[in-house]
Design a protein around this motif. Structure first.
Motif, mmCIF file in Angstrom:
data_model
loop_
_atom_site.group_PDB
_atom_site.id
_atom_site.type_symbol
_atom_site.label_atom_id
_atom_site.label_comp_id
_atom_site.label_asym_id
_atom_site.label_seq_id
_atom_site.Cartn_x
_atom_site.Cartn_y
_atom_site.Cartn_z
ATOM 1 N N PHE A 115 -7.159 -7.602 4.895
ATOM 2 C CA PHE A 115 -7.372 -6.471 4.000
ATOM 3 C C PHE A 115 -8.758 -6.541 3.380
ATOM 4 C CE2 PHE A 115 -3.819 -3.576 2.887
ATOM 5 C CZ PHE A 115 -3.052 -3.867 3.999
ATOM 6 N N SER A 144 -6.877 -3.373 -1.038
ATOM 7 C CA SER A 144 -7.584 -2.299 -0.333
ATOM 8 C C SER A 144 -8.675 -1.680 -1.206
ATOM 9 C CB SER A 144 -6.593 -1.230 0.105
ATOM 10 O OG SER A 144 -6.016 -0.657 -1.030
ATOM 11 N N GLU A 163 0.845 -1.205 0.000
ATOM 12 C CA GLU A 163 0.000 0.000 0.000
ATOM 13 C C GLU A 163 0.878 1.252 0.000
ATOM 14 O OE1 GLU A 163 -3.113 -1.732 -0.799
ATOM 15 O OE2 GLU A 163 -3.396 0.373 -0.314
ATOM 16 N N THR A 182 -8.972 0.494 -3.551
ATOM 17 C CA THR A 182 -9.078 1.960 -3.594
ATOM 18 C C THR A 182 -9.620 2.474 -4.936
ATOM 19 O OG1 THR A 182 -6.742 1.891 -4.133
ATOM 20 C CG2 THR A 182 -7.302 2.591 -1.903
ATOM 21 N N GLU A 222 -11.424 -5.343 5.875
ATOM 22 C CA GLU A 222 -11.391 -3.880 6.056
ATOM 23 C C GLU A 222 -11.979 -3.165 4.846
ATOM 24 O OE1 GLU A 222 -7.339 -2.581 6.882
ATOM 25 O OE2 GLU A 222 -7.204 -4.099 8.470
ATOM 26 N N SER A 223 -11.525 -3.562 3.638
ATOM 27 C CA SER A 223 -11.965 -2.825 2.451
ATOM 28 C C SER A 223 -13.429 -3.116 2.141
ATOM 29 C CB SER A 223 -11.072 -3.121 1.255
ATOM 30 O OG SER A 223 -11.126 -4.480 0.956
ATOM 31 N N SER A 224 -13.902 -4.327 2.434
ATOM 32 C CA SER A 224 -15.309 -4.651 2.181
ATOM 33 C C SER A 224 -16.204 -3.820 3.083
ATOM 34 C CB SER A 224 -15.585 -6.134 2.439
ATOM 35 O OG SER A 224 -14.835 -6.916 1.562
ATOM 36 N N THR A 280 -15.479 -0.896 4.355
ATOM 37 C CA THR A 280 -15.445 0.503 3.893
ATOM 38 C C THR A 280 -16.378 0.698 2.703
ATOM 39 O OG1 THR A 280 -13.127 0.519 4.545
ATOM 40 C CG2 THR A 280 -13.855 2.346 3.159
#
Ligand code: AVI
Length: 319
Positions: free
Chosen positions: A116, A91, A49, A93, A119-121, A123
């Protein structure tokens, strides 16, 4: 709406047998070489990242700008209401641009790193509350059984980040063919590929001034020491990034700075000063090569977008 994580792989055991096998096999080879997928433990994913934000590492910036600029066109060509399957989501992004443009009915991020992915799901689910998010923790280089909820939906595969470049061309064709099989008839694929360019620009992108890529490369040895009872002296190794013109790829190596001996899970190894462990290939594709790769795997390129300097390409293809 975030549904429960669909685990295709069980929680990692204390020692991942595939990691152990790949590392012992790779260190027994001459020259030594290890698969790039083992970079991505939690620390490795954090370092990657950090790489994506480096001034020298243009691919993420350029690809994100391409998506932001052209996601409307992508949406027009794909139509609305597909399920988006993102391979190696990390992530995620870049994903919001795509999700905003094509209003998918479901989003399936697939990634080997459960942390990861979770977390990204979360968000994305918070940002798109009406979207059904169905994360799958799996190695996308193997056949992935997709969640049954998306079985009958038309699909758009999303494979950004030029991850395809980390495979040999033969592996890349196999993977693209497998994705075509998993996504099914009528599916589409949006893929990011890094272009061949001035080797000096490429070497800088893989050997940055702050040493983040060096830390990413060396973290593999730290991971071996941590997870496989390794005794590798990290200070005896240096990161190297080399352009291989014949194979059109950046190679990352770890070079022994002195004669060195160590063990991995009690197996002894030795290296001479100057000997390297080949840890990653990052293949770069010219416009025709990129289309040829897709065609070889049964995908028909439909449209492509590139930046003014032709550094990076986003290609939309049909099954
Ligand atoms: C993940 N992959 C596309 C990156 C690349 O550019 O090949 C991995 C990477 N290795 C060093 N820097 C970035």
């Amino acid at each position: 709406m975030l549904l429960t994580l669909d685990r295709q792989t069980v929680s990692p055991p204390a020692v991942d047998p595939a990691f152990r096998q790949d590392i012992l096999d790779g260190f027994a080879r001459m020259p030594k070489a290890t698969p790039a997928r083992w970079f991505y433990d939690h620390r490795g994913s954090e370092l990657f990242e950090a790489i994506t934000a480096l001034p020298e590492y243009y691919p993420t910036r350029v690809e994100t700008a391409l998506l932001a600029a052209h996601c409307g066109d992508v949406g027009m060509l794909t139509g609305q209401g597909r399920a988006v399957i993102e391979f190696g989501a990390g992530s995620a992004t870049k994903t919001p641009h795509l999700l905003s443009a094509i209003a998918p009915v479901a989003y399936v991020p697939v990634d080997i790193s459960g942390d990861f992915l979770r977390e990204s799901s979360a968000t994305l689910a918070a940002r798109f509350p009406d979207l059904t998010v169905l994360p799958v923790e799996a190695d996308f280089s193997r056949a992935i059984p997709l969640p049954s909820a998306v079985a009958d939906m038309p699909k758009l595969g999303f494979f950004p980040g030029s991850t395809i470049g980390n495979m040999t061309p033969a592996e890349a064709v196999d993977l693209l063919r497998m994705m075509r099989g998993s996504l099914g008839p009528g599916s589409m694929l949006l893929i990011g590929m890094d272009r061949v360019k001035d080797p000096a620009v490429l070497v800088r992108a893989y050997d940055d001034a702050q040493g983040v890529t060096a830390a990413f490369n060396l973290n593999l040895l730290a991971r071996i020491n941590r997870e496989l009872r390794g005794t590798i002296p990290l200070e005896a190794f240096a990161h190297r990034a080399v352009w291989n013109d014949d194979a059109a790829r950046i190679e990352m190596h770890l070079e022994a700075l002195e004669d060195v001996g160590f063990t991995i899970d009690a197996v002894p190894f030795s290296m001479k000063a100057g000997e390297t462990i080949h840890t990653e290939n990052s293949h770069k594709y010219g416009p025709r090569d990129a289309r040829l790769l897709l065609r070889a795997a049964g995908w028909a390129p439909l449209r492509e977008w590139t930046d003014a300097l032709d550094q990076f390409a986003l290609i939309l293809a049909m099954a």
